[in-house]
Design an enzyme around this catalytic site. Structure first.
Site, mmCIF file in Angstrom:
data_model
loop_
_atom_site.group_PDB
_atom_site.id
_atom_site.type_symbol
_atom_site.label_atom_id
_atom_site.label_comp_id
_atom_site.label_asym_id
_atom_site.label_seq_id
_atom_site.Cartn_x
_atom_site.Cartn_y
_atom_site.Cartn_z
ATOM 1 N N ALA A 34 0.522 -0.620 0.210
ATOM 2 C CA ALA A 34 0.077 0.378 0.019
ATOM 3 C C ALA A 34 1.017 0.915 0.346
ATOM 4 C CB ALA A 34 -1.258 0.095 1.577
ATOM 5 N N GLU A 37 3.745 8.179 -1.388
ATOM 6 C CA GLU A 37 4.453 9.218 -0.929
ATOM 7 C C GLU A 37 6.302 8.753 -0.179
ATOM 8 O OE1 GLU A 37 5.832 11.009 -3.325
ATOM 9 O OE2 GLU A 37 7.521 11.976 -2.611
ATOM 10 N N HIS A 39 7.006 6.236 1.494
ATOM 11 C CA HIS A 39 7.911 4.856 1.013
ATOM 12 C C HIS A 39 8.619 5.536 -0.206
ATOM 13 C CE1 HIS A 39 4.152 2.460 2.596
ATOM 14 N NE2 HIS A 39 5.195 2.186 2.830
ATOM 15 N N SER A 190 0.962 4.495 5.502
ATOM 16 C CA SER A 190 -0.968 3.017 4.714
ATOM 17 C C SER A 190 -2.312 2.647 5.209
ATOM 18 C CB SER A 190 -0.119 1.355 4.512
ATOM 19 O OG SER A 190 1.028 1.705 3.775
#
Ligand code: PAF
Length: 289
Positions: A34, A37, A39, A190
């Site tokens: 999921a 930005e 990550h 997420s």
């Protein structure tokens, strides 16, 4: 670079070994998917500092103390792959729990001790959570054997657990990256996609509380209890169910402090509707963003 995608941890292990055998550096970003930005910021940093970025997507059942939370956790592997391809990542891998701990090794999951910093805070409200995190992260590190691994400071206590793990294993270099925030201050997560628009508004109480404590620190407040009172006051303005809102000295993290602090990290966990959110801030940081 074309994204190589595989759903077999053993195949990912072989690819990573080839990369290392060529003498190329490997940045690793472990995730539960999921992707957002936050990550992608980790992936871009991994690509700046290494030849390749390898990303794992695995919703790890070992770290969920609540089965419904595990079921509800957002999943969208196709969207994750598109984002990673656009970001320039080299490899995405996923798998099932039994593939990470295959029968060839007895099939048993060798539970890892998460170390002293797993006590309290998340460790208190999510029993077994950090043992589950340390167990899967150790396995992922063994498979990928990265040059560097990238984690977001939003999961501050997790970062401490991972740093302890990496010291025990003797690798990799762990890079803790600043929390990525939406323009209004909400820490990217997420889980945010599970919030209704009204809940998302209420969720801003977490970052507002942290920024208010940061203002208090800048104004000279050093007392742990009074800093915690600032957090509590801000959280009390919204209908959120607070699990903890505490201040810790990062140098003596396992202890609940009292009196004046030389440095401080404020940490919050709260439920907004059915969604559990966490956030934290270095109160002594020049730029809290
Ligand atoms: O932070 C996460 O997404 C997870 O805890 C991690 C590090 C991928 C381990 O499952």
């Amino acid at each position: 670079m074309t994204l190589l995608s595989c759903n077999d941890p053993a195949a990912a292990e072989r690819w990573c070994a080839l990369v290392r055998a060529r003498g190329e550096t490997l940045g690793f970003v472990p995730t539960m998917g999921a992707l957002h930005e936050g990550h992608l910021t980790l992936v871009r940093r991994a690509l700046r500092e290494n030849r390749h970025a390898c990303v794992s997507v695995f919703v790890n059942p070992l770290q969920f103390d609540d089965a419904r939370d595990f079921e509800r956790y957002p999943r969208d592997l196709a969207a994750d792959a598109r984002l990673l391809a656009a970001a320039g990542a080299s490899m995405l891998f996923t798998g099932e729990l039994r593939q990470f701990f295959p029968a060839a090794q007895g099939g048993a999951v060798p539970c890892r001790d998460p170390g002293p910093d797993a006590q309290g805070l998340e460790g208190e409200f999510r029993p077994g959570h950090f043992a589950g995190v340390a167990t899967i992260v150790a396995r992922l590190f063994e498979l990928v054997r990265p040059t560097r691994a990238y984690f977001g400071a939003k999961d501050y206590q997790q970062c401490r657990v991972v740093l302890h793990l990496a010291r025990e294993l003797g690798f990799p270099q762990v890079v803790v990256c600043p929390t990525s925030r939406d323009p209004d201050g909400l820490a990217r997560s997420s889980r945010n996609q599970l919030l209704s628009p009204a809940e998302r508004q209420r969720a801003l109480a977490l970052s507002r509380g942290l920024f208010a404590a940061h203002d208090a620190w800048r104004a000279g407040e050093r007392d742990a209890a009074r800093l915690e009172a600032v957090l509590a006051a801000e959280l009390a303005r919204e209908a959120v169910q607070v699990e903890y809102a505490e201040v810790r000295d990062p140098e003596r993290f396992a202890l609940r402090p009292s009196g004046a602090l030389p440095r401080a990290r404020a940490l919050i966990a709260a439920r907004v509707g059915r969604v559990r959110l966490i956030d934290n801030l270095d109160l002594a940081a020049e730029d809290p963003a």
